[in-house]
Design a protein around this motif. Structure first.
Motif, PDB file in Angstrom:
ATOM      1  N   SER A 196       0.851  -1.185   0.000  1.00  0.00           N
ATOM      2  CA  SER A 196       0.000   0.000   0.000  1.00  0.00           C
ATOM      3  C   SER A 196       0.890   1.239   0.000  1.00  0.00           C
ATOM      4  O   SER A 196       2.097   1.147   0.224  1.00  0.00           O
TER       5      SER A 196
ATOM      6  N   ASN B 280       2.593   7.635   5.052  1.00  0.00           N
ATOM      7  CA  ASN B 280       1.361   6.927   5.388  1.00  0.00           C
ATOM      8  C   ASN B 280       1.644   5.835   6.412  1.00  0.00           C
ATOM      9  O   ASN B 280       0.945   5.701   7.406  1.00  0.00           O
TER      10      ASN B 280
ATOM     11  N   ASN C  34      -3.087   8.473   7.330  1.00  0.00           N
ATOM     12  CA  ASN C  34      -3.971   8.328   6.175  1.00  0.00           C
ATOM     13  C   ASN C  34      -4.054   9.566   5.295  1.00  0.00           C
ATOM     14  O   ASN C  34      -4.513   9.491   4.154  1.00  0.00           O
TER      15      ASN C  34
ATOM     16  N   ASP D  40      -1.007  10.583   0.714  1.00  0.00           N
ATOM     17  CA  ASP D  40      -1.271   9.811  -0.497  1.00  0.00           C
ATOM     18  C   ASP D  40      -0.647  10.536  -1.676  1.00  0.00           C
ATOM     19  O   ASP D  40       0.118  11.487  -1.503  1.00  0.00           O
TER      20      ASP D  40
ATOM     21  N   LYS E 278       5.517   2.408  -2.494  1.00  0.00           N
ATOM     22  CA  LYS E 278       4.566   1.491  -1.870  1.00  0.00           C
ATOM     23  C   LYS E 278       5.353   0.369  -1.224  1.00  0.00           C
ATOM     24  O   LYS E 278       6.390  -0.058  -1.744  1.00  0.00           O
TER      25      LYS E 278
END
Length: 270
Positions: free
Chosen positions: A209, A223, A250, A253, A263
């Motif tokens: 992610s 993140n 959060n 991004d 990621k």
């Protein structure tokens, strides 16, 4: 000199240089041939990952002629034992050199294969430097980033220098969130690295992610951290002055302004 004779001499010089290049053995002992200090030798310079020297036919590759020479970079005094083209560089701009310390054993300066290359300017992390030159050893984050296409001497299609992208990539590979030079990466991190320029595209990132956005001086937002045993988001809140709390968690991004994105897998307490 007659133009045809000048051309013939030039061709013979190129053939001789190519022959000397091919004869350079990486395992050969270092034999000093005197000093060629970068700062004091106005004819010697670094261009796109290799040394060039001013000769009778203009500026030319200095690779064969530097074997056995000593160079001074800041406080580091090194010898050049051998040289070869870089097989990982499709642009043929990089030359690899076997730098050795000037001790009794002529210990290789770079670990692993003992090979590295010069870069004009200062990178985020380099192995030696001085006089506006950095030495990049193979196997390091800096070498990986240059081979990924973030070559600091190049420019993007719109004219943007890639120097900051090189540094951002180095910070990302090393998980240097604070831009302090300290690595917080694990031993064998899974990592997907990409950018908006299209130098590196986002490929398969199964099980990963969004981790962070990166600039030349560290992360611009995070993140989750890559190796929570080394650094957690809670640690970042207290240790990274460059990272406001609003850019942690959060809220981080791809909408955040960054040069490089990564990621990585999410692990507990990251």
């Amino acid at each position: 000199m007659h133009p045809r004779l000048r051309q013939a001499v030039r061709v013979l010089a190129v053939i001789l240089l190519a022959t000397l290049w091919g004869c350079a053995e990486l395992s050969g002992p270092f034999q000093s041939a005197g000093s060629a200090e970068i700062g004091d030798n106005s004819g010697l310079r670094v261009v796109a990952g290799h040394f060039e020297i001013a000769g009778m036919f203009g500026t030319e590759s200095a690779d064969a002629r530097l074997i056995g020479r000593e160079i001074t970079l800041g406080r580091e005094r090194l010898g050049i034992a051998a040289t070869q083209p870089d097989p990982q560089d499709p642009t043929h701009a990089i030359a690899l050199y076997r730098f050795v310390r000037l001790d009794a054993a002529h210990t290789p300066y770079c670990a692993g294969e003992g090979l590295g290359f010069p870069v004009a300017g200062h990178l985020a992390i380099s192995d030696a430097g001085g006089g506006g030159i950095s030495i990049v050893c193979l196997g390091t984050a800096a070498a990986r980033c240059v081979h990924l296409g973030y070559q600091p001497w190049r420019k993007a299609a719109d004219g943007t220098s890639l120097a900051d992208y090189t540094d951002a990539c180095i910070r990302a590979v090393r998980a240097d969130y604070c831009g302090s030079g300290n690595s917080h990466a694990g031993q064998s991190d899974a990592l997907a690295l990409y950018d908006r320029l299209g130098i590196q595209h986002l490929r398969a990132a199964d099980g990963m992610s969004f981790e962070a956005g990166w600039g030349a001086y560290g992360a611009v937002c995070v993140n989750h951290t890559r190796a929570p045993a080394r650094m957690t988001l809670k640690d970042l809140r207290t240790e990274c002055a460059n990272l406001p709390r609003s850019r942690l968690g959060n809220s981080c991004d791809e909408r955040n302004p960054a040069l490089i994105f990564t990621k990585s897998p999410v692990t507990p307490s990251s």
